[in-house]
Design a protein around this motif. Structure first.
Motif, PDB file in Angstrom:
ATOM      1  N   ILE A  53     -32.825 -86.726 -17.329  1.00  0.00           N
ATOM      2  CA  ILE A  53     -32.408 -85.746 -18.329  1.00  0.00           C
ATOM      3  C   ILE A  53     -31.413 -84.771 -17.700  1.00  0.00           C
ATOM      4  N   PRO A  54     -30.163 -84.740 -18.179  1.00  0.00           N
ATOM      5  CA  PRO A  54     -29.209 -83.732 -17.702  1.00  0.00           C
ATOM      6  C   PRO A  54     -29.604 -82.349 -18.231  1.00  0.00           C
ATOM      7  N   VAL A  55     -29.471 -81.339 -17.386  1.00  0.00           N
ATOM      8  CA  VAL A  55     -29.907 -79.989 -17.747  1.00  0.00           C
ATOM      9  C   VAL A  55     -28.732 -79.021 -17.639  1.00  0.00           C
ATOM     10  N   TYR A  56     -28.541 -78.259 -18.695  1.00  0.00           N
ATOM     11  CA  TYR A  56     -27.481 -77.249 -18.733  1.00  0.00           C
ATOM     12  C   TYR A  56     -28.148 -75.878 -18.780  1.00  0.00           C
ATOM     13  N   PHE A  57     -27.829 -75.032 -17.812  1.00  0.00           N
ATOM     14  CA  PHE A  57     -28.424 -73.697 -17.713  1.00  0.00           C
ATOM     15  C   PHE A  57     -27.472 -72.643 -18.259  1.00  0.00           C
ATOM     16  N   HIS A  58     -28.029 -71.763 -19.115  1.00  0.00           N
ATOM     17  CA  HIS A  58     -27.312 -70.593 -19.612  1.00  0.00           C
ATOM     18  C   HIS A  58     -27.990 -69.364 -18.993  1.00  0.00           C
ATOM     19  N   ILE A  59     -27.280 -68.618 -18.172  1.00  0.00           N
ATOM     20  CA  ILE A  59     -27.830 -67.420 -17.552  1.00  0.00           C
ATOM     21  C   ILE A  59     -27.290 -66.224 -18.320  1.00  0.00           C
ATOM     22  N   ILE A  60     -28.172 -65.489 -19.006  1.00  0.00           N
ATOM     23  CA  ILE A  60     -27.763 -64.361 -19.840  1.00  0.00           C
ATOM     24  C   ILE A  60     -28.516 -63.126 -19.357  1.00  0.00           C
ATOM     25  N   LEU A  61     -27.848 -62.291 -18.571  1.00  0.00           N
ATOM     26  CA  LEU A  61     -28.455 -61.114 -17.971  1.00  0.00           C
ATOM     27  C   LEU A  61     -27.398 -60.017 -17.858  1.00  0.00           C
ATOM     28  N   PRO A  62     -27.819 -58.753 -17.662  1.00  0.00           N
ATOM     29  CA  PRO A  62     -26.814 -57.706 -17.433  1.00  0.00           C
ATOM     30  C   PRO A  62     -25.863 -58.058 -16.291  1.00  0.00           C
ATOM     31  N   ASN A  63     -26.409 -58.645 -15.237  1.00  0.00           N
ATOM     32  CA  ASN A  63     -25.589 -59.213 -14.174  1.00  0.00           C
ATOM     33  C   ASN A  63     -26.021 -60.656 -13.989  1.00  0.00           C
ATOM     34  N   ALA A  64     -25.298 -61.568 -14.614  1.00  0.00           N
ATOM     35  CA  ALA A  64     -25.710 -62.972 -14.613  1.00  0.00           C
ATOM     36  C   ALA A  64     -25.694 -63.584 -13.217  1.00  0.00           C
ATOM     37  N   ASN A  65     -25.010 -62.945 -12.278  1.00  0.00           N
ATOM     38  CA  ASN A  65     -24.996 -63.455 -10.909  1.00  0.00           C
ATOM     39  C   ASN A  65     -26.287 -63.141 -10.161  1.00  0.00           C
ATOM     40  N   ASP A  66     -27.210 -62.393 -10.814  1.00  0.00           N
ATOM     41  CA  ASP A  66     -28.510 -62.143 -10.183  1.00  0.00           C
ATOM     42  C   ASP A  66     -29.294 -63.437 -10.001  1.00  0.00           C
ATOM     43  N   VAL A  67     -28.999 -64.434 -10.806  1.00  0.00           N
ATOM     44  CA  VAL A  67     -29.599 -65.761 -10.623  1.00  0.00           C
ATOM     45  C   VAL A  67     -28.592 -66.618  -9.871  1.00  0.00           C
ATOM     46  N   SER A  68     -28.975 -67.044  -8.683  1.00  0.00           N
ATOM     47  CA  SER A  68     -28.049 -67.782  -7.832  1.00  0.00           C
ATOM     48  C   SER A  68     -28.086 -69.275  -8.131  1.00  0.00           C
ATOM     49  N   ASN A  69     -27.058 -69.962  -7.678  1.00  0.00           N
ATOM     50  CA  ASN A  69     -27.051 -71.425  -7.780  1.00  0.00           C
ATOM     51  C   ASN A  69     -28.234 -72.026  -7.031  1.00  0.00           C
ATOM     52  N   ALA A  70     -28.617 -71.406  -5.916  1.00  0.00           N
ATOM     53  CA  ALA A  70     -29.746 -71.913  -5.139  1.00  0.00           C
ATOM     54  C   ALA A  70     -31.042 -71.816  -5.945  1.00  0.00           C
ATOM     55  N   GLN A  71     -31.212 -70.742  -6.720  1.00  0.00           N
ATOM     56  CA  GLN A  71     -32.408 -70.624  -7.566  1.00  0.00           C
ATOM     57  C   GLN A  71     -32.431 -71.703  -8.637  1.00  0.00           C
TER      58      GLN A  71
END
Length: 354
Positions: A126-144
């Motif tokens: 299953i291919p997974v597409y992530f949408h990061i929606i935060l005041p600072n979306a870079n708070d979630v890293s690629n490593a996470q």
């Protein structure tokens, strides 16, 4: 839990409830749908007792979200009925030859292709597409994000190294490899100051899914109200298809006891047509899985073994309960078959693996 086939009387009831786009079945594949339900008492989901007796907020908003979607879309209940019928038909036929019982059938007893799609070891990717929606979306890293994918792959492949509770020998052989895996399709980040998105799908409408028919979309955001996540069952609108999880539930996040990434495992279970293991109806309702015990509600924390409800021992370590991430361990064979059935010919997620 409950047996899924009875007599001609149940078939008569079924045909009266279904329209012509439900395929006719043979007598050796009679399907009982008398226990099927969609609406739940959401009050049962709002506050529950943990094993210490302290009331805590619910952690999954999937069933409350389903109640809302059913009220907004009168046709959804019929669609979910048909999906359940299709799922039960495949599981009932699992391992049986085509044709009359014992008769071999005119095709020499070859298994139905739909059954093979459940039974063989074909790995569904299953291919997974992530949408990061935060005041600072870079708070979630690629490593996470990669760590979250690793957790999903471990959990769905029986590679989770957490241990069963001491003495839980009757469940030791029930953990299974689902032969479902996940791969990264993409990541998109949006800086957004919204502090609480809730379960009304507003985050999905603000940031629409990408190719939902062929990709699992995961929205990572602030939820509020004590929620860790929610999902949409197969059959819902493609415009809102996917799961939403609290960003703090990602591996290494700050959600105490729920920061090993297993909120996503739980919500993906819903996305792949699994109910909560207690059936969202106390002892009255079932999760439609043969090898999971009945219970009267969710378990929290890391319960001691055995935890007994509804005259049976709870499978507290199942991913579809509410226990701590570190105490979740397993899907069962019955859950595996139920998830894989939706990818078979005629299933709601068939196109994903074509």
């Amino acid at each position: 839990m409950k047996k899924l086939f009875f007599g001609l009387a149940s078939i008569a009831l079924l045909f009266s409830a279904c329209n012509n786009d439900t395929k006719e079945i043979t007598l050796d594949q009679e399907i009982d749908m008398s226990d099927f339900y969609v609406y739940t008492d959401s009050a049962d989901d709002l506050t529950n007792k943990s094993n210490t007796g302290k009331e805590i907020n619910k952690t999954c908003g999937t069933m409350s979200n389903l109640n809302r979607l059913l009220a907004e879309n009168p046709g959804l209940e019929k669609k979910m009925f048909d999906i359940e019928y299709h799922t039960r038909k495949l599981i009932n036929a699992k391992g049986k030859p085509v044709g009359n019982p014992g008769g071999g059938g005119s095709d020499g007893g070859e298994p139905d292709i739909d059954v093979l799609r459940i039974e063989d070891n074909l790995n569904i990717v299953i291919p997974v597409y992530f949408h990061i929606i935060l005041p600072n979306a870079n708070d979630v890293s690629n490593a996470q994000i990669q760590s979250q994918l690793n957790v999903l792959n471990d959990d769905f492949s029986k590679l989770n190294t957490n241990l069963l509770p001491s003495g839980a020998t009757n469940f030791i052989n029930d953990a299974t490899n689902t032969d479902i895996s996940f791969t990264l399709a993409g990541i998109v980040r949006h800086n957004d100051n919204t502090s609480s998105w809730g379960t009304n799908d507003s985050v999905k409408r603000s940031y629409p899914p990408v190719s939902p028919s062929t990709q699992l979309n995961i929205w990572v955001c602030n939820l509020g109200s004590g929620l860790l996540g929610y999902a949409q069952f197969p059959g819902g609108s493609p415009d809102t298809d996917g799961i939403v999880i609290l960003h703090e539930s990602l591996p290494g996040g700050s959600a105490s006891n729920y920061n090993l990434g297993r909120t996503a495992s739980h919500e993906v279970g819903h996305y792949l047509n699994l109910r909560h293991i207690w059936g969202d109806g106390r002892c009255r309702q079932d999760d439609f899985v043969e090898d999971t015990p009945t219970s009267d509600g969710p378990n929290y924390g890391c319960p001691a073994y055995p935890t007994v409800n509804c005259s049976s021992t709870d499978m507290t370590m199942n991913y579809m309960d509410y226990t701590y991430d570190s105490c979740m361990y397993m899907f069962t064979d019955g859950q595996r078959n139920r998830m894989r059935a939706i990818f078979a010919s005629g299933g709601p997620r068939e196109i994903m693996i074509q």
